[in-house]
Scaffold this motif. Structure first.
Motif, PDB file in Angstrom:
ATOM      1  N   ARG A 162       0.855  -1.187   0.000  1.00 47.50           N
ATOM      2  CA  ARG A 162       0.000   0.000   0.000  1.00 47.50           C
ATOM      3  C   ARG A 162       0.893   1.238   0.000  1.00 47.50           C
ATOM      4  NH1 ARG A 162      -5.651  -0.448   0.641  1.00 47.50           N
ATOM      5  NH2 ARG A 162      -6.188  -2.658   0.478  1.00 47.50           N
ATOM      6  N   THR A 163       0.332   2.366  -0.415  1.00 48.07           N
ATOM      7  CA  THR A 163       1.135   3.576  -0.577  1.00 48.07           C
ATOM      8  C   THR A 163       0.608   4.719   0.287  1.00 48.07           C
ATOM      9  OG1 THR A 163      -0.180   4.369  -2.450  1.00 48.07           O
ATOM     10  CG2 THR A 163       1.723   2.953  -2.947  1.00 48.07           C
ATOM     11  N   PHE A 164       1.526   5.634   0.606  1.00 46.77           N
ATOM     12  CA  PHE A 164       1.215   6.883   1.299  1.00 46.77           C
ATOM     13  C   PHE A 164       1.767   8.038   0.470  1.00 46.77           C
ATOM     14  CE2 PHE A 164       1.533   3.659   4.532  1.00 46.77           C
ATOM     15  CZ  PHE A 164       0.607   3.989   5.501  1.00 46.77           C
ATOM     16  N   ILE A 165       1.071   9.165   0.461  1.00 46.12           N
ATOM     17  CA  ILE A 165       1.666  10.397  -0.055  1.00 46.12           C
ATOM     18  C   ILE A 165       2.795  10.770   0.897  1.00 46.12           C
ATOM     19  CG2 ILE A 165       1.258  12.833  -0.553  1.00 46.12           C
ATOM     20  CD1 ILE A 165      -1.645  12.067  -1.219  1.00 46.12           C
ATOM     21  N   TYR A 166       3.955  11.105   0.361  1.00 44.01           N
ATOM     22  CA  TYR A 166       5.190  11.078   1.146  1.00 44.01           C
ATOM     23  C   TYR A 166       5.942  12.392   1.060  1.00 44.01           C
ATOM     24  CZ  TYR A 166       9.906   9.212   2.363  1.00 44.01           C
ATOM     25  OH  TYR A 166      11.135   8.957   2.915  1.00 44.01           O
ATOM     26  N   SER A 167       6.476  12.822   2.197  1.00 46.74           N
ATOM     27  CA  SER A 167       7.380  13.973   2.216  1.00 46.74           C
ATOM     28  C   SER A 167       8.495  13.698   3.207  1.00 46.74           C
ATOM     29  CB  SER A 167       6.632  15.256   2.599  1.00 46.74           C
ATOM     30  OG  SER A 167       6.096  15.163   3.908  1.00 46.74           O
ATOM     31  N   PHE A 168       9.684  14.232   2.909  1.00 44.20           N
ATOM     32  CA  PHE A 168      10.863  13.958   3.729  1.00 44.20           C
ATOM     33  C   PHE A 168      11.716  15.220   3.807  1.00 44.20           C
ATOM     34  CE2 PHE A 168      14.955  12.430   4.987  1.00 44.20           C
ATOM     35  CZ  PHE A 168      14.745  11.238   5.671  1.00 44.20           C
ATOM     36  N   THR A 208       5.450   9.244  -3.409  1.00 42.90           N
ATOM     37  CA  THR A 208       4.757   8.271  -2.565  1.00 42.90           C
ATOM     38  C   THR A 208       5.771   7.298  -1.977  1.00 42.90           C
ATOM     39  OG1 THR A 208       4.338   6.747  -4.400  1.00 42.90           O
ATOM     40  CG2 THR A 208       2.638   8.410  -3.937  1.00 42.90           C
ATOM     41  N   ILE A 209       5.365   6.636  -0.908  1.00 38.45           N
ATOM     42  CA  ILE A 209       6.191   5.618  -0.259  1.00 38.45           C
ATOM     43  C   ILE A 209       5.355   4.353  -0.114  1.00 38.45           C
ATOM     44  CG2 ILE A 209       5.575   6.210   2.120  1.00 38.45           C
ATOM     45  CD1 ILE A 209       9.164   5.528   1.055  1.00 38.45           C
ATOM     46  N   THR A 210       5.991   3.200  -0.287  1.00 36.20           N
ATOM     47  CA  THR A 210       5.282   1.922  -0.264  1.00 36.20           C
ATOM     48  C   THR A 210       5.678   1.105   0.952  1.00 36.20           C
ATOM     49  OG1 THR A 210       5.150   1.849  -2.683  1.00 36.20           O
ATOM     50  CG2 THR A 210       4.897  -0.236  -1.514  1.00 36.20           C
ATOM     51  N   LEU A 211       4.681   0.507   1.598  1.00 35.71           N
ATOM     52  CA  LEU A 211       4.897  -0.463   2.667  1.00 35.71           C
ATOM     53  C   LEU A 211       3.963  -1.642   2.441  1.00 35.71           C
ATOM     54  CD1 LEU A 211       5.046   1.848   5.823  1.00 35.71           C
ATOM     55  CD2 LEU A 211       6.950   0.524   4.885  1.00 35.71           C
ATOM     56  N   ASP A 212       4.445  -2.843   2.737  1.00 32.14           N
ATOM     57  CA  ASP A 212       3.584  -4.017   2.672  1.00 32.14           C
ATOM     58  C   ASP A 212       2.764  -4.111   3.952  1.00 32.14           C
ATOM     59  OD1 ASP A 212       4.519  -4.750   0.210  1.00 32.14           O
ATOM     60  OD2 ASP A 212       5.981  -6.193   0.979  1.00 32.14           O
ATOM     61  N   VAL A 213       1.515  -4.522   3.815  1.00 32.01           N
ATOM     62  CA  VAL A 213       0.676  -4.713   4.999  1.00 32.01           C
ATOM     63  C   VAL A 213       1.309  -5.742   5.930  1.00 32.01           C
ATOM     64  CG1 VAL A 213      -1.582  -5.499   5.818  1.00 32.01           C
ATOM     65  CG2 VAL A 213      -1.433  -4.008   3.820  1.00 32.01           C
ATOM     66  N   GLY A 254      -0.636  -2.133  -4.268  1.00 32.95           N
ATOM     67  CA  GLY A 254      -0.077  -0.887  -4.775  1.00 32.95           C
ATOM     68  C   GLY A 254      -0.998   0.307  -4.699  1.00 32.95           C
ATOM     69  N   THR A 255      -2.159   0.155  -4.068  1.00 34.26           N
ATOM     70  CA  THR A 255      -3.103   1.264  -3.953  1.00 34.26           C
ATOM     71  C   THR A 255      -2.880   2.000  -2.633  1.00 34.26           C
ATOM     72  OG1 THR A 255      -4.755  -0.215  -2.990  1.00 34.26           O
ATOM     73  CG2 THR A 255      -4.810   0.105  -5.384  1.00 34.26           C
ATOM     74  N   PRO A 274     -16.943   8.590   5.557  1.00 33.99           N
ATOM     75  CA  PRO A 274     -17.881   9.338   4.712  1.00 33.99           C
ATOM     76  C   PRO A 274     -17.241  10.513   3.974  1.00 33.99           C
ATOM     77  CG  PRO A 274     -18.134   9.988   6.987  1.00 33.99           C
ATOM     78  CD  PRO A 274     -17.132   8.872   6.988  1.00 33.99           C
ATOM     79  N   SER A 275     -16.096  10.997   4.463  1.00 33.40           N
ATOM     80  CA  SER A 275     -15.409  12.109   3.798  1.00 33.40           C
ATOM     81  C   SER A 275     -14.061  11.611   3.307  1.00 33.40           C
ATOM     82  CB  SER A 275     -15.218  13.281   4.769  1.00 33.40           C
ATOM     83  OG  SER A 275     -16.463  13.757   5.233  1.00 33.40           O
ATOM     84  N   PRO A 276     -13.934  11.325   2.017  1.00 35.86           N
ATOM     85  CA  PRO A 276     -12.677  10.765   1.504  1.00 35.86           C
ATOM     86  C   PRO A 276     -11.477  11.637   1.857  1.00 35.86           C
ATOM     87  CG  PRO A 276     -14.394  10.666  -0.161  1.00 35.86           C
ATOM     88  CD  PRO A 276     -14.937  11.502   0.967  1.00 35.86           C
ATOM     89  N   ALA A 277     -10.377  10.982   2.204  1.00 37.29           N
ATOM     90  CA  ALA A 277      -9.149  11.696   2.541  1.00 37.29           C
ATOM     91  C   ALA A 277      -7.961  10.823   2.169  1.00 37.29           C
ATOM     92  CB  ALA A 277      -9.115  12.030   4.031  1.00 37.29           C
ATOM     93  N   ASP A 278      -6.850  11.463   1.805  1.00 38.79           N
ATOM     94  CA  ASP A 278      -5.646  10.739   1.417  1.00 38.79           C
ATOM     95  C   ASP A 278      -4.814  10.370   2.642  1.00 38.79           C
ATOM     96  OD1 ASP A 278      -6.120  10.896  -1.365  1.00 38.79           O
ATOM     97  OD2 ASP A 278      -5.396  12.973  -1.378  1.00 38.79           O
ATOM     98  N   ALA A 279      -3.956   9.362   2.471  1.00 36.48           N
ATOM     99  CA  ALA A 279      -3.047   8.930   3.530  1.00 36.48           C
ATOM    100  C   ALA A 279      -1.678   9.565   3.307  1.00 36.48           C
ATOM    101  CB  ALA A 279      -2.922   7.411   3.529  1.00 36.48           C
TER     102      ALA A 279
END
Length: 374
Positions: free
Chosen positions: A3-9, A21-26, A61-62, A194-199
């Motif tokens: 799964r992915t997160f919007i990413y900043s460093f 984005t950054i990827t981590l496996d569940v 990958g989502t 109920p209110s979509p939001a990004d991770a």
């Protein structure tokens, strides 16, 4: 499943995985969760095992999006955000920074080696950071704090709080400040309704330079850190006496007391129940126990039939253990021997998962069974 997160460093020049984005496996997050609930007093044992069921079924990958908010009441959201935030942050640190040895600080000032005066020193009032950690080759001392939040504006405020917390301690040896990496990690949870939001996953990571440390003392913080890591991993798996002996090794200031404590720790290890994976000679003897969604099984043995039954009932039984020879090396305190044990390679396995600190997580059932101690 990744799964992915919007990413900043920050700063970008130190980013181990540049990108938007950054990827981590569940599975990585769940394994980190198992280690966290074992090492953190009071954590909810079953939390690591429900993560996949809470996520939107959007596939590999989502984005890392929960189906619904983590509870309605603010108290519930805060508690679950903090818990899952630690799971994600630890998985991130393990994968992208190769950190594998973790000691939890709570609100205590910790001795790593009282004889060599290696310790954690508090610099300011308030909660201490979550972890002090290092790599398996006994390098890269790292102070890390994780925050999870639902803030509609993003991760900025949570990251600022995490960074403040990461700066509340120093690691010193004989009064000299040791070079450490300080990392603050903030996660903002995404939800489908109920209110979509990004991770989002945001990280702040500068290096804090210290003073020159005597070469004879430079390994002391790492050995102490490993002893605390092993102690907290095995304490709630039926090895409380051995865990206490390992902690006591960090607190001895006099050579004779250290010698006596080492002898007691070795004797306790010699008498400990050692488990092995059935029909698998590559893994070797392990100090540990079985963990299910309901918690560790410590007051009864679990036969092969029991292990298969637990799996059929979807209690997600796993054996969590640490290499016996590494535990002995931690007791002896020889840094080169520890590095050798941690560098030893194990044969790839479709089921058993090894971390960088001599630990194993082995899903149990028809394919894998533990014998000898479970």
């Amino acid at each position: 499943m990744s799964r992915t997160f919007i990413y900043s460093f920050t700063p970008p020049s130190l980013d181990p995985a540049p990108g938007a984005t950054i990827t981590l496996d569940v599975s990585e997050i769940e394994d980190a969760g198992i280690r966290e609930v074992l090492q953190t007093p009071g954590a909810a044992y079953g939390a690591w095992s429900i993560l996949d069921a809470l996520l939107s079924p959007t596939g590999i990958g989502t984005p890392f999006i929960f189906k619904q908010p983590l509870g309605q009441a603010r108290e519930v959201k805060v508690a679950l955000s903090g818990l899952f935030g630690r799971f994600v942050a630890r998985a991130y640190l393990e994968r992208y920074f190769d950190l594998s040895i973790f000691a939890h600080l709570g609100n205590r000032v910790v001795d790593l080696d009282r004889r060599k005066r290696a310790k954690i020193e508090r610099l300011a009032r308030g909660d201490l950071p979550d972890w002090i950690a290092c790599k398996s080759d006994l390098t890269s001392l790292t102070i890390a704090e994780a925050k999870g939040c639902h803030d509609p504006s993003g991760t900025a405020r949570a990251l600022s709080r995490a960074w403040t917390q990461a700066g509340r301690i120093d690691l010193t040896v004989k009064g000299r400040k040791v070079t450490v990496k300080r990392i603050a990690i903030a996660t903002r949870w995404g939800v489908a309704s109920p209110s979509p939001a990004d991770a989002y996953l945001s990280v702040h990571d500068p290096v804090d330079m210290g003073e020159a440390i005597d070469p004879q003392d430079k390994d002391a913080p790492f050995v102490g850190l490993l002893r605390l890591h092993v102690a907290s991993m095995i304490e709630h798996l039926g090895h409380a006496e051995l865990a206490q002996a390992l902690r006591d090794l960090t607190r001895q200031a006099l050579p004779r007391a250290l010698q006596n404590t080492s002898a007691r720790a070795r004797a306790t290890l010699d008498n400990a129940v050692i488990s092995e994976v059935e029909k698998d000679g590559d893994i070797g003897g392990l100090v540990g126990g079985i963990v299910t969604r309901a918690g560790p099984i410590t007051d009864a043995s679990a036969s092969a039939v029991d292990q298969e039954a637990l799996a059929r009932l979807n209690l997600r039984p796993v054996f969590v253990g640490i290499d016996r020879d590494l535990v002995r090396a931690a007791i002896d305190g020889e840094a080169d021997t520890i590095r050798g044990r941690l560098a030893a390679k194990a044969s790839p396995d479709d089921f058993a998962r090894r971390d960088g600190a001599g630990g194993w997580i082995i899903p149990l059932g028809a394919e894998k069974r533990i014998v000898g101690g479970a």
